[in-house]
Design a protein around this motif. Structure first.
Motif, PDB file in Angstrom:
ATOM      1  N   GLN A  30       0.803  -1.223   0.000  1.00 24.51           N
ATOM      2  CA  GLN A  30       0.000   0.000   0.000  1.00 24.51           C
ATOM      3  C   GLN A  30       0.837   1.273   0.000  1.00 24.51           C
ATOM      4  O   GLN A  30       0.484   2.233  -0.674  1.00 24.51           O
ATOM      5  CB  GLN A  30      -0.948   0.007   1.199  1.00 24.51           C
ATOM      6  N   ALA A  31       1.907   1.294   0.768  1.00 28.50           N
ATOM      7  CA  ALA A  31       2.650   2.551   0.929  1.00 28.50           C
ATOM      8  C   ALA A  31       4.108   2.445   0.468  1.00 28.50           C
ATOM      9  O   ALA A  31       4.878   3.380   0.658  1.00 28.50           O
ATOM     10  CB  ALA A  31       2.616   2.987   2.393  1.00 28.50           C
ATOM     11  N   ARG A  32       4.472   1.316  -0.119  1.00 27.94           N
ATOM     12  CA  ARG A  32       5.854   1.075  -0.531  1.00 27.94           C
ATOM     13  C   ARG A  32       6.833   1.270   0.625  1.00 27.94           C
ATOM     14  O   ARG A  32       7.942   1.758   0.454  1.00 27.94           O
ATOM     15  CB  ARG A  32       6.244   1.988  -1.699  1.00 27.94           C
ATOM     16  N   SER A  33       6.389   0.882   1.820  1.00 28.90           N
ATOM     17  CA  SER A  33       7.192   1.048   3.027  1.00 28.90           C
ATOM     18  C   SER A  33       8.098  -0.170   3.208  1.00 28.90           C
ATOM     19  O   SER A  33       7.646  -1.241   3.627  1.00 28.90           O
ATOM     20  CB  SER A  33       6.282   1.219   4.241  1.00 28.90           C
ATOM     21  N   LYS A  34       9.375   0.035   2.922  1.00 26.74           N
ATOM     22  CA  LYS A  34      10.343  -1.043   3.119  1.00 26.74           C
ATOM     23  C   LYS A  34      10.540  -1.327   4.608  1.00 26.74           C
ATOM     24  O   LYS A  34      10.832  -2.452   4.991  1.00 26.74           O
ATOM     25  CB  LYS A  34      11.665  -0.687   2.453  1.00 26.74           C
ATOM     26  N   VAL A  35      10.377  -0.289   5.436  1.00 29.74           N
ATOM     27  CA  VAL A  35      10.502  -0.465   6.883  1.00 29.74           C
ATOM     28  C   VAL A  35       9.416  -1.412   7.389  1.00 29.74           C
ATOM     29  O   VAL A  35       9.675  -2.287   8.213  1.00 29.74           O
ATOM     30  CB  VAL A  35      10.440   0.901   7.605  1.00 29.74           C
ATOM     31  N   SER A  36       8.175  -1.241   6.899  1.00 29.74           N
ATOM     32  CA  SER A  36       7.079  -2.139   7.299  1.00 29.74           C
ATOM     33  C   SER A  36       7.376  -3.571   6.878  1.00 29.74           C
ATOM     34  O   SER A  36       7.165  -4.498   7.660  1.00 29.74           O
ATOM     35  CB  SER A  36       5.762  -1.694   6.670  1.00 29.74           C
ATOM     36  N   LEU A  37       7.840  -3.731   5.669  1.00 40.40           N
ATOM     37  CA  LEU A  37       8.151  -5.072   5.169  1.00 40.40           C
ATOM     38  C   LEU A  37       9.245  -5.721   6.002  1.00 40.40           C
ATOM     39  O   LEU A  37       9.114  -6.875   6.423  1.00 40.40           O
ATOM     40  CB  LEU A  37       8.563  -5.009   3.699  1.00 40.40           C
ATOM     41  N   LEU A  38      10.302  -4.982   6.264  1.00 38.09           N
ATOM     42  CA  LEU A  38      11.426  -5.530   7.015  1.00 38.09           C
ATOM     43  C   LEU A  38      11.056  -5.820   8.471  1.00 38.09           C
ATOM     44  O   LEU A  38      11.309  -6.918   8.984  1.00 38.09           O
ATOM     45  CB  LEU A  38      12.618  -4.570   6.954  1.00 38.09           C
ATOM     46  N   SER A  39      10.435  -4.850   9.130  1.00 38.35           N
ATOM     47  CA  SER A  39      10.105  -5.047  10.543  1.00 38.35           C
ATOM     48  C   SER A  39       9.012  -6.107  10.721  1.00 38.35           C
ATOM     49  O   SER A  39       9.067  -6.903  11.660  1.00 38.35           O
ATOM     50  CB  SER A  39       9.690  -3.733  11.195  1.00 38.35           C
ATOM     51  N   GLY A  40       8.021  -6.128   9.827  1.00 39.05           N
ATOM     52  CA  GLY A  40       6.982  -7.145   9.901  1.00 39.05           C
ATOM     53  C   GLY A  40       7.535  -8.538   9.662  1.00 39.05           C
ATOM     54  O   GLY A  40       7.162  -9.490  10.351  1.00 39.05           O
ATOM     55  N   SER A  41       8.435  -8.645   8.707  1.00 34.35           N
ATOM     56  CA  SER A  41       9.031  -9.944   8.395  1.00 34.35           C
ATOM     57  C   SER A  41       9.910 -10.446   9.538  1.00 34.35           C
ATOM     58  O   SER A  41       9.822 -11.610   9.930  1.00 34.35           O
ATOM     59  CB  SER A  41       9.856  -9.861   7.116  1.00 34.35           C
ATOM     60  N   ILE A  42      10.748  -9.574  10.066  1.00 39.05           N
ATOM     61  CA  ILE A  42      11.652  -9.988  11.143  1.00 39.05           C
ATOM     62  C   ILE A  42      10.870 -10.373  12.396  1.00 39.05           C
ATOM     63  O   ILE A  42      11.093 -11.433  12.975  1.00 39.05           O
ATOM     64  CB  ILE A  42      12.690  -8.888  11.447  1.00 39.05           C
TER      65      ILE A  42
END
Length: 101
Positions: A25-37
């Motif tokens: 939705q927001a192209r947030s790499k931080v969300s992807l990284l923190s959610g994945s970790i």
């Protein structure tokens, strides 16, 4: 399998899915990284609990507690229920199940 393992597994899946949705939705790499970790840590915690390792439950409580604080702060800043409010509520519920079992 007890409820603590199920709670860690379910909240881990939600964390991963939330990170992916934040990226989409927001192209947030931080969300992807923190959610994945954080999601993978919770899945590992659930796995180690299944293996009888008591530190798996400690890891699950710590990661869930950190996520609850992060999402509560985000909710206070943005005043938007989605996703911070939902993840805060679900995290508190998961944390309650983990601590109780």
């Amino acid at each position: 399998m007890n409820l603590s393992i199920i709670a860690a597994f379910a909240y881990g899946i939600l964390a991963i899915a939330g990170g992916i949705m934040g990226y989409i939705q927001a192209r947030s790499k931080v969300s992807l990284l923190s959610g994945s970790i954080s999601g993978l840590l919770l899945l590992l915690a659930a796995y180690f609990q299944l293996q009888g390792q008591s530190w798996g439950s400690i890891l699950a409580v710590i990661v869930t507690g950190v996520l609850v604080v992060v999402f509560a702060v985000r909710l206070a800043k943005t005043r938007k229920f989605m996703p911070a409010g939902l993840m805060t509520i679900l995290g508190i519920l998961a944390l309650g199940v983990m601590v109780r079992n």
